[in-house]
Design a protein around this motif. Structure first.
Motif: not given
Length: 323
Positions: A65-66, A223, A231, A233, A228
Motif C-alpha cells: 500500500r502507499f 505522484q 505518498r 510505496n 498520490l
C-alpha cells in the motif's frame, strides 16, 4: 597364506569388477567436487551482482500500500539511517510507435520497472533531469538495457501503460476491470539514457540474472499523475545505524495505514459533502431520503415537514448530540 596375500589375490582375481568400482568412485568424486566448486562460484557471483545492483542501498522497504513520503524524513530524524529515499515502484509496459505519426507499434517491452525517485536517489551525481532542456515535467530516463531493446535515444517519444493503484485489487470480485479504471496511458519524451558505467543503470531490487529494465521518473511528477501527492510505496535506506523495523514501528501513523481519525465535525462534513450531489450546501429531500435517518431530520426541524437540510443544521445537531 597370510591375510594380506589373500586380499591381494582377491583383488587380482576380481580385477574387472574392482576396476569398475574404482572408476565409478573417481568419477562420482570428481562430479561432486566440481558441482560444489561451481555452486560456490555461482553463489559468490550472484551475491556480488546483487550488491553491485543495490549500490548505496543497505535496506529496503516495499509495501503493498502507499504511505506517507514524510516517513523517510522521520527515519532520518530518528537517526535510523543517514540516507532514506522515498520511491514509487510500479510495473509497466513500454511502447514505441513507428515514426511518421502512425499507430503501428515498432517495439514493445513488458515487465518494465517504473521508479519514481527524487534527488536523494542520486547521491553521487546530479539528477538526470537537471541537464534536460524540457525539465522533468514530461520526460523520463531509461537505463541502457531498456533503451537498447526499444532502440530509442534522447528526444524520442515512448508510451507507458501503468496499472493504476486501487484500494480494491482488480483480481477480486469487487475490483474494477475496465481498461480506463485499471490502465494509465502516458506518452513521454526520453530525457536521457544512463550509461553502463552509471550505478543507477544496473539498479534493481530483484535478485535475478537477467539485466534490469528500468524507467526513472521524478517522484513528484509520478505522484501528480497518479493522484498520490505526498505518498510512496517503498523506502531505500543507506548507512543504516539501527534496524529499520524498530524505527518504523516508532514513526508509523494512522495515515500510513490508510486510516483517518474523524471527530463529530469531520464526520458531519464528510457525510454532508457526500450527499450534497448538486453542491448547493443544502440537502434536498431527494438527496437525504433513504440515506439519512428520518429521525435525524425530524429532530432537526422539530417534527415539521422539512424541505431541505443545511450543513449548519446537521453540524449543530450532531455536535450537540455528541456533547
Amino acid at each position: 597364506m597370510t591375510l594380506k596375500r589373500l586380499r591381494l589375490r582377491n583383488l587380482l582375481y576380481h580385477w574387472r569388477g574392482n576396476l569398475a568400482v574404482f572408476l565409478g568412485v573417481v568419477v562420482g568424486t570428481t562430479v561432486l567436487t566440481g558441482a560444489r566448486l561451481v555452486g560456490d562460484s555461482l553463489q559468490g557471483s550472484l551475491r556480488e551482482q546483487a550488491l553491485r545492483r543495490l549500490d548505496w542501498v543497505d535496506e529496503a522497504l516495499v509495501a503493498p500500500r502507499f504511505f506517507r513520503q514524510a516517513l523517510a524524513d522521520d527515519l532520518i530524524g530518528s537517526k535510523a539511517a543517514e540516507r532514506v529515499c522515498p520511491v514509487i515502484l510500479l510495473q509497466a509496459t513500454v511502447v514505441v510507435r513507428q515514426k511518421g505519426g502512425g499507430r503501428a507499434i515498432a517495439h514493445q517491452v513488458r515487465g518494465v520497472t517504473v521508479m519514481g525517485v527524487d534527488e536523494r536517489f542520486w547521491p553521487s551525481r546530479s539528477s538526470p533531469w537537471s541537464s534536460s532542456a524540457k525539465g522533468d515535467g514530461d520526460s523520463l530516463v531509461l537505463n541502457s538495457t531498456l533503451a537498447g531493446l526499444l532502440e530509442v535515444s534522447a528526444g524520442d517519444q515512448v508510451s507507458l501503460r501503468l496499472q493504476k493503484p486501487a484500494a480494491i485489487p482488480k483480481e477480486t470480485m469487487l475490483g474494477r476491470r475496465d481498461d480506463s479504471a485499471v490502465v494509465e496511458k502516458w506518452t513521454l519524451s526520453v530525457a536521457g539514457v544512463l550509461s553502463t558505467e552509471d550505478a543507477a543503470d544496473r539498479f534493481s531490487l530483484r535478485p535475478e540474472m537477467e539485466a534490469p529494465r528500468t524507467v526513472f521518473l521524478p517522484l513528484h511528477v509520478l505522484q501528480n499523475r497518479l493522484g498520490l501527492a505526498g505518498r510512496c510505496n517503498a523506502l531505500l535506506a543507506g548507512e543504516v545505524h539501527t534496524p529499520l523495523a524498530e524505527s518504523l514501528r516508532a514513526n508509523l501513523q494512522l495515515a500510513d495505514w490508510g486510516l483517518v481519525l474523524q471527530g463529530p465535525q469531520q464526520w458531519v462534513e464528510t457525510l454532508f459533502r457526500r450527499l450534497d450531489t448538486n453542491h448547493d450546501d443544502k440537502l434536498q429531500p431527494r438527496e437525504w431520503r433513504d440515506r439519512l435517518a428520518g429521525s435525524v431530520v425530524e429532530s432537526i426541524h422539530s417534527g415539521r415537514n422539512p424541505v431541505s437540510v443545511s450543513y449548519t443544521h446537521l453540524r449543530a445537531h450532531e455536535t450537540g448530540r455528541n456533547l
